[in-house]
Design an enzyme around this catalytic site. Structure first.
Site, PDB file in Angstrom:
ATOM      1  N   ARG A 160      30.204  35.941  34.119  1.00 42.80           N
ATOM      2  CA  ARG A 160      30.718  35.976  35.511  1.00 42.80           C
ATOM      3  C   ARG A 160      30.390  34.663  36.236  1.00 42.80           C
ATOM      4  O   ARG A 160      29.964  34.674  37.390  1.00 42.80           O
ATOM      5  CB  ARG A 160      30.141  37.165  36.289  1.00 42.80           C
ATOM      6  CG  ARG A 160      30.402  38.506  35.691  1.00 42.80           C
ATOM      7  CD  ARG A 160      31.888  38.889  35.666  1.00 42.80           C
ATOM      8  NE  ARG A 160      32.069  40.061  34.841  1.00 42.80           N
ATOM      9  CZ  ARG A 160      32.376  40.007  33.547  1.00 42.80           C
ATOM     10  NH1 ARG A 160      32.592  38.851  32.951  1.00 42.80           N
ATOM     11  NH2 ARG A 160      32.507  41.104  32.846  1.00 42.80           N
ATOM     12  N   SER A 210      32.473  46.168  40.258  1.00 45.02           N
ATOM     13  CA  SER A 210      31.018  46.265  40.055  1.00 45.02           C
ATOM     14  C   SER A 210      30.284  45.504  41.156  1.00 45.02           C
ATOM     15  O   SER A 210      30.625  44.358  41.451  1.00 45.02           O
ATOM     16  CB  SER A 210      30.626  45.647  38.719  1.00 45.02           C
ATOM     17  OG  SER A 210      31.234  46.367  37.679  1.00 45.02           O
ATOM     18  N   GLU A 280      26.911  40.883  42.139  1.00 44.20           N
ATOM     19  CA  GLU A 280      28.091  40.269  41.506  1.00 44.20           C
ATOM     20  C   GLU A 280      29.146  39.981  42.571  1.00 44.20           C
ATOM     21  O   GLU A 280      29.892  39.008  42.505  1.00 44.20           O
ATOM     22  CB  GLU A 280      28.658  41.216  40.440  1.00 44.20           C
ATOM     23  CG  GLU A 280      29.895  40.666  39.765  1.00 44.20           C
ATOM     24  CD  GLU A 280      30.271  41.406  38.490  1.00 44.20           C
ATOM     25  OE1 GLU A 280      29.366  41.796  37.720  1.00 44.20           O
ATOM     26  OE2 GLU A 280      31.483  41.601  38.263  1.00 44.20           O
TER      27      GLU A 280
HETATM   28  C1  LIG Z   1      39.026  48.326  40.873  1.00 36.26           C
HETATM   29  C2  LIG Z   1      38.412  47.002  40.496  1.00 36.26           C
HETATM   30  C3  LIG Z   1      38.153  46.722  39.164  1.00 36.26           C
HETATM   31  C4  LIG Z   1      37.583  45.498  38.801  1.00 36.26           C
HETATM   32  N1  LIG Z   1      37.360  45.268  37.481  1.00 36.26           N
HETATM   33  C5  LIG Z   1      36.801  44.090  37.117  1.00 36.26           C
HETATM   34  C6  LIG Z   1      36.566  43.816  35.723  1.00 36.26           C
HETATM   35  O1  LIG Z   1      36.880  44.599  34.847  1.00 36.26           O
HETATM   36  N2  LIG Z   1      35.989  42.627  35.418  1.00 36.26           N
HETATM   37  C7  LIG Z   1      35.636  41.705  36.360  1.00 36.26           C
HETATM   38  O2  LIG Z   1      35.115  40.632  36.005  1.00 36.26           O
HETATM   39  N3  LIG Z   1      35.851  41.939  37.670  1.00 36.26           N
HETATM   40  C8  LIG Z   1      36.429  43.100  38.083  1.00 36.26           C
HETATM   41  N4  LIG Z   1      36.647  43.356  39.402  1.00 36.26           N
HETATM   42  C9  LIG Z   1      36.212  42.366  40.416  1.00 36.26           C
HETATM   43  C10 LIG Z   1      37.272  41.319  40.829  1.00 36.26           C
HETATM   44  O3  LIG Z   1      38.580  41.783  40.570  1.00 36.26           O
HETATM   45  C11 LIG Z   1      37.025  39.997  40.102  1.00 36.26           C
HETATM   46  O4  LIG Z   1      35.774  39.452  40.463  1.00 36.26           O
HETATM   47  C12 LIG Z   1      38.118  38.951  40.370  1.00 36.26           C
HETATM   48  O5  LIG Z   1      37.852  37.846  39.547  1.00 36.26           O
HETATM   49  C13 LIG Z   1      38.212  38.486  41.828  1.00 36.26           C
HETATM   50  O6  LIG Z   1      39.457  37.797  41.976  1.00 36.26           O
HETATM   51  P1  LIG Z   1      40.170  37.648  43.387  1.00 36.26           P
HETATM   52  O7  LIG Z   1      41.422  36.879  43.185  1.00 36.26           O
HETATM   53  O8  LIG Z   1      40.306  38.952  44.060  1.00 36.26           O
HETATM   54  O9  LIG Z   1      39.117  36.730  44.142  1.00 36.26           O
HETATM   55  P2  LIG Z   1      38.492  36.923  45.594  1.00 36.26           P
HETATM   56  O10 LIG Z   1      37.696  38.195  45.627  1.00 36.26           O
HETATM   57  O11 LIG Z   1      39.521  36.749  46.645  1.00 36.26           O
HETATM   58  O12 LIG Z   1      37.510  35.689  45.646  1.00 36.26           O
HETATM   59  C14 LIG Z   1      36.342  35.676  44.828  1.00 36.26           C
HETATM   60  C15 LIG Z   1      35.798  34.239  44.792  1.00 36.26           C
HETATM   61  O13 LIG Z   1      36.714  33.410  44.098  1.00 36.26           O
HETATM   62  C16 LIG Z   1      37.010  32.261  44.880  1.00 36.26           C
HETATM   63  N5  LIG Z   1      38.381  31.840  44.582  1.00 36.26           N
HETATM   64  C17 LIG Z   1      39.500  32.609  44.569  1.00 36.26           C
HETATM   65  N6  LIG Z   1      40.568  31.869  44.217  1.00 36.26           N
HETATM   66  C18 LIG Z   1      40.103  30.604  44.017  1.00 36.26           C
HETATM   67  C19 LIG Z   1      40.725  29.384  43.659  1.00 36.26           C
HETATM   68  N7  LIG Z   1      42.037  29.293  43.443  1.00 36.26           N
HETATM   69  N8  LIG Z   1      39.943  28.275  43.555  1.00 36.26           N
HETATM   70  C20 LIG Z   1      38.611  28.337  43.772  1.00 36.26           C
HETATM   71  N9  LIG Z   1      37.974  29.467  44.134  1.00 36.26           N
HETATM   72  C21 LIG Z   1      38.717  30.586  44.242  1.00 36.26           C
HETATM   73  C22 LIG Z   1      36.869  32.757  46.321  1.00 36.26           C
HETATM   74  O14 LIG Z   1      36.675  31.666  47.226  1.00 36.26           O
HETATM   75  C23 LIG Z   1      35.643  33.623  46.186  1.00 36.26           C
HETATM   76  O15 LIG Z   1      34.483  32.818  46.199  1.00 36.26           O
HETATM   77  C24 LIG Z   1      37.253  44.563  39.795  1.00 36.26           C
HETATM   78  C25 LIG Z   1      37.524  44.839  41.138  1.00 36.26           C
HETATM   79  C26 LIG Z   1      38.107  46.038  41.494  1.00 36.26           C
HETATM   80  C27 LIG Z   1      38.413  46.319  42.947  1.00 36.26           C
END
Ligand SMILES: Cc1cc2nc3c(=O)[nH]c(=O)nc-3n(C[C@H](O)[C@H](O)[C@H](O)COP(=O)(O)OP(=O)(O)OC[C@H]3O[C@@H](n4cnc5c(N)ncnc54)[C@H](O)[C@@H]3O)c2cc1C
Length: 285
Positions: A160, A210, A280
């Site tokens: 992560r 998580s 996380e």
């Molecule tokens: C139901 C559910 C299930 C999930 N299952 C998993 C799983 O199986 N595995 C897992 O790892 N995670 C899981 N997650 C968590 C989440 O989806 C991940 O952490 C995902 O990577 C976050 O992506 P996001 O686009 O929503 O980022 P955001 O939550 O919008 O942002 C997270 C971080 O990424 C940064 N960021 C976003 N885009 C960029 C970019 N283009 N450049 C630089 N920085 C950027 C943001 O500034 C922030 O710091 C789950 C979440 C939910 C709600």
């Protein structure tokens, strides 16, 4: 004029659907607009953060910065087994597009409600795979306005973790290298993964996945369950009854409720096991 939304409802832009508002969200159309925006924000000393799909964020109304959403960075280009995609592209949609092109490797992402950029930032993973496993290179923008390509080694992927978490880099575009495979086989893997998600995760309530990282060789969910915290509530934020490493929003939770609940979980697990659970999810306040 670049699109922007003032006093944006946090619940519309994040999967926790918490109460409260964000000062401004900007929606740049292209790299030039993004660069100009960042210059302006920096010269005004305004804090900013990229917003993906908000599926790993706990955003408080007290956050005094602005957010930048790269939803217009959504170009997709597939040539043979090489996939180049904008960082604002939806990850599950990408997995489906790859399946349609007989490309395997992103099946584990189906059901992760992320953008490509957010998933790379976090090196999102599941079922023994993570984004690093199919990553080839990424185009990034640094704080000085320079644009360059980072290789897999240069991304410093870990559990992560990636270099994006430690440097002020914005991911613009990602290239993946996938394997050719039969469509039916890919779809079966995705369906099986998704069924596992539905079985194990509280998908009927808003959450951000998580809450804590798993300590080495241990399960954060099990530690929380053993601390008898399943169902524990602060306001409308509750430790899920289905999976103890999820906090769910029962309806009207705000970031302060979630943050307080996180502290209670950390304190109780620390008291009982000596282990400090590391977050996380990311708090913006
Ligand atoms: C139901 C559910 C299930 C999930 N299952 C998993 C799983 O199986 N595995 C897992 O790892 N995670 C899981 N997650 C968590 C989440 O989806 C991940 O952490 C995902 O990577 C976050 O992506 P996001 O686009 O929503 O980022 P955001 O939550 O919008 O942002 C997270 C971080 O990424 C940064 N960021 C976003 N885009 C960029 C970019 N283009 N450049 C630089 N920085 C950027 C943001 O500034 C922030 O710091 C789950 C979440 C939910 C709600």
């Amino acid at each position: 004029m670049m699109k922007k939304v003032n006093n944006a409802k946090i619940k519309q832009y994040t999967t926790y659907k918490l109460e409260g508002e964000i000062k401004t969200i900007y929606f740049p159309e292209n790299i030039l607009e993004l660069k100009e925006l960042i210059n302006k924000l920096k010269s005004n000393n305004t804090r900013y953060k990229i917003l993906g799909n908000g599926s790993n964020l706990i955003i408080s109304s007290s956050y005094d910065g602005v957010l930048i959403k790269l939803s217009k960075f959504d170009k997709l280009d597939i040539v043979n087994n090489i996939v180049r995609v904008g960082s604002g592209y939806n990850l599950s949609k990408l997995a489906l597009k790859c399946a349609e092109n007989n490309l395997s490797g992103l099946e584990f992402t189906f059901g992760i409600p992320a953008t490509v950029g957010g998933a790379i930032y976090q090196n999102a993973g599941a079922y023994g795979f993570d984004m690093a496993s199919v990553f080839k290179e990424a185009l990034v923008l640094d704080e000085f306005g320079d644009i360059f390509t980072l290789s897999k080694d240069e991304m410093e992927f870990g559990y992560r973790d990636s270099i994006l978490k430690h440097k002020d880099y914005i991911c613009l575009e990602v290239t993946f290298e996938l394997k050719m495979c039969l469509y039916d086989e890919i779809m079966l893997k995705m369906k099986n993964n998704f069924n596992l998600r539905k079985e194990k995760q509280p998908l009927d309530y808003p959450s951000a996945g998580s809450v804590f990282r798993n300590p080495l060789n241990l399960s954060a969910g099990r530690l929380i369950e053993e601390a008898s915290l399943k169902g524990y509530k602060v306001g409308d934020a509750m430790v899920s009854l289905k999976h103890a490493n999820f906090i769910v929003n029962l309806g009207c939770a705000n970031a302060e409720n979630v943050i307080k609940l996180i502290k209670i979980i950390q304190d109780k697990v620390k008291d009982e096991t000596g282990i400090l659970l590391e977050l996380e999810q990311e708090i913006l306040k």
